[in-house]
Write an enzyme that holds these catalytic residues in place. Structure first.
Site, mmCIF file in Angstrom:
data_model
loop_
_atom_site.group_PDB
_atom_site.id
_atom_site.type_symbol
_atom_site.label_atom_id
_atom_site.label_comp_id
_atom_site.label_asym_id
_atom_site.label_seq_id
_atom_site.Cartn_x
_atom_site.Cartn_y
_atom_site.Cartn_z
ATOM 1 N N GLY A 4 0.738 -1.034 0.022
ATOM 2 C CA GLY A 4 0.085 0.045 -0.018
ATOM 3 C C GLY A 4 0.737 1.068 0.023
ATOM 4 N N ILE A 21 -6.866 -4.303 -0.402
ATOM 5 C CA ILE A 21 -7.837 -4.563 -0.735
ATOM 6 C C ILE A 21 -8.843 -3.328 -0.735
ATOM 7 C CG2 ILE A 21 -8.047 -6.874 0.002
ATOM 8 C CD1 ILE A 21 -9.725 -5.639 2.472
ATOM 9 N N ASP A 22 -8.427 -2.004 -0.167
ATOM 10 C CA ASP A 22 -9.062 -0.911 0.115
ATOM 11 C C ASP A 22 -9.462 -0.220 -1.318
ATOM 12 O OD1 ASP A 22 -8.884 -1.813 2.499
ATOM 13 O OD2 ASP A 22 -7.769 -0.083 3.227
ATOM 14 N N ARG A 60 -35.875 -9.427 8.826
ATOM 15 C CA ARG A 60 -34.812 -8.770 9.657
ATOM 16 C C ARG A 60 -34.231 -7.619 8.865
ATOM 17 N NH1 ARG A 60 -32.177 -13.984 12.939
ATOM 18 N NH2 ARG A 60 -33.214 -13.370 14.731
ATOM 19 N N GLU A 95 -15.863 0.399 7.563
ATOM 20 C CA GLU A 95 -15.391 0.664 8.927
ATOM 21 C C GLU A 95 -15.073 1.841 9.375
ATOM 22 O OE1 GLU A 95 -11.645 -1.401 9.631
ATOM 23 O OE2 GLU A 95 -11.148 -1.208 7.345
ATOM 24 N N ARG A 137 -29.682 -7.275 13.082
ATOM 25 C CA ARG A 137 -28.433 -8.016 13.626
ATOM 26 C C ARG A 137 -27.156 -7.093 12.874
ATOM 27 N NH1 ARG A 137 -31.615 -9.923 16.630
ATOM 28 N NH2 ARG A 137 -31.868 -12.150 16.756
ATOM 29 N N ARG A 148 -10.461 -10.415 2.940
ATOM 30 C CA ARG A 148 -8.872 -10.314 2.579
ATOM 31 C C ARG A 148 -8.403 -11.685 2.204
ATOM 32 N NH1 ARG A 148 -5.507 -6.500 6.647
ATOM 33 N NH2 ARG A 148 -4.337 -8.316 6.658
HETATM 34 O O1 F6P Z 1 -5.721 -1.711 4.226
HETATM 35 C C1 F6P Z 1 -6.164 -3.165 4.392
HETATM 36 C C2 F6P Z 1 -7.034 -3.354 5.717
HETATM 37 O O2 F6P Z 1 -7.272 -4.605 5.452
HETATM 38 C C3 F6P Z 1 -8.191 -2.286 6.028
HETATM 39 O O3 F6P Z 1 -9.180 -2.499 4.984
HETATM 40 C C4 F6P Z 1 -8.229 -2.539 7.584
HETATM 41 O O4 F6P Z 1 -8.578 -1.472 8.203
HETATM 42 C C5 F6P Z 1 -7.061 -2.970 7.886
HETATM 43 O O5 F6P Z 1 -6.304 -3.435 6.751
HETATM 44 C C6 F6P Z 1 -6.868 -4.106 8.912
HETATM 45 O O6 F6P Z 1 -5.401 -4.087 9.280
HETATM 46 P P1 F6P Z 1 -4.931 -5.492 9.965
HETATM 47 O O7 F6P Z 1 -5.108 -6.695 9.355
HETATM 48 O O8 F6P Z 1 -3.626 -5.076 10.611
HETATM 49 O O9 F6P Z 1 -5.800 -5.449 11.265
#
Ligand code: F6P
Length: 366
Positions: free
Chosen positions: A104, A151-152, A187, A250, A278, A287
């Protein structure tokens, strides 16, 4: 003979293996020596057998595997100059002065820092007697090329980062599964997806999964958004739908920078609408697993292009990332892309969404 190394760094992403495989095999095709660095920058600093030659067969059978078989890490030591000194020492000892880094924006900036500091780190190694002048003279510069693994889909300069397509598939499959159980019980579900500061996965999965509402960091609602959310979900129910799905990135927040928490949304739907609700936080399943066809083929092509780029580079070459633009493999300047990515984050933080969108749209080299 030219000698290069490949490494993966930061969070793993599906498609890293196809990229590594293509880098190794393309290097061999061009009769260059190719090394794999295991465990990212941590392995680069440890040296020894963490940096070892890769053969054609070493990368057999990995095209369809998730993660990265050469390992990855988030290394704090590499952020210190002393860590980078060890890294340079390990590289020159093995005669490596070309690097393909798959990671990244942080990992790619790290590689660029190593490149810029190279001469001064080499001088320090000579002065402290760690290497001789002749070795130093053989490696006057470090040449690097980046592939964006994340993945972002959070990097300017490429339309798709490696892994984003597979993660999106994973999310959409999950939404499909959730929809059926949600409908059975009438739901509502809150589905929280990854993406740290970038809403790509949330937005695209909401569209592809037919969700009813989405929260992304790039489009933060004003405080009081609960009223609009509840009106939408009520309408969905009134129209006869047996379920409702809300996708939350997130990193979602409101326009006052208060985080929008999945559990809080659940509470709102339960308290105000009496919805049986839920929360499913998808987490690292996004991932994992096999890379999609797109991630396999595009990463393979990018790995090929990255080797051509790094092998033809000289000390004066401005480093590039190899990405994809308009469905074609394309390169963009590495540090400019990183800088624009950071600028984008600042614009979003400053609520200047129009300029942010323009920056993203204008960033491509035709
Ligand atoms: O940057 C990729 C990512 O999967 C983000 O989407 C997520 O916030 C972060 O890495 C999670 O990081 P780790 O696997 O170190 O907890």
């Amino acid at each position: 003979k030219r000698r290069l190394a490949v490494m993966t760094s930061g969070g793993d992403a599906q498609g890293m293996n196809p990229a590594v495989r293509a880098v190794v095999r393309t290097a061999l095709h061009y009769n260059a020596d190719i090394y794999a660095i295991y465990e990212g920058y941590r392995g680069l600093i440890e040296g020894g057998d963490r940096i070892r030659p890769a053969t054609f067969d070493d990368v057999s059978g990995i095209l369809n595997r998730g993660g990265t078989v050469i390992g990855t890490a988030r290394s704090l030591e590499f952020r210190e100059r002393s860590g980078r000194l060890k890294a340079v020492h390990n590289l020159v000892e093995k005669g490596i002065d070309r690097l393909v880094v798959i990671g990244g924006d942080g990992s790619l900036s790290g590689a660029d820092l190593l490149r810029r500091e190279w001469s001064s780190l080499i001088n320090e190694l000579v002065e402290t007697g760690k290497i001789d002048q002749e070795t130093a003279d053989r490696h006057p510069a470090l040449m690097i090329t980046g592939l964006v693994g994340s993945i972002d889909n959070d990097m300017i300069g490429t339309d798709m980062t490696i892994g984003a397509d597979s993660a999106l598939h994973r999310i959409v499959e999950a939404i499909d599964s959730i929809s059926s159980t949600a409908a059975s019980h009438q739901r509502s579900f809150i589905v929280e997806v990854m993406g740290r500061h970038c809403g790509y996965l949330a937005l695209m999965s909401a569209i592809a999964g037919g969700a009813d509402y989405v929260f992304i960091p790039e489009n933060p609602p004003a405080p009081g958004w609960e009223t609009h959310l509840c009106a939408q979900i009520s309408n969905v129910r009134a129209s006869g739908r047996r379920n409702s799905i809300v996708v939350v990135a997130e990193g979602a927040q409101d326009s006052d920078h208060n985080p929008i928490d999945s559990d809080y949304i659940r509470q709102v739907l339960e308290d105000r609408l009496g919805e049986d609700t839920r929360v499913t936080i998808l987490g690292h399943v996004q991932r994992g697993g096999a890379p999609s066809a797109f991630d396999r083929s595009m990463s393979s092509q990018q790995g090929f292009a990255a080797v051509e780029e790094v092998l033809s580079a000289t000390a004066d070459t401005v480093p590039s990332i190899i990405g994809v633009q308009h469905n074609r493999v394309a390169k963009a300047p590495l540090m400019e892309s990183v800088a624009k990515t950071h600028e984008l984050a600042s614009l979003i933080a400053a609520k200047d969404y129009d300029t942010a969108l323009t920056l993203r749209g204008d960033s491509y080299t035709e």
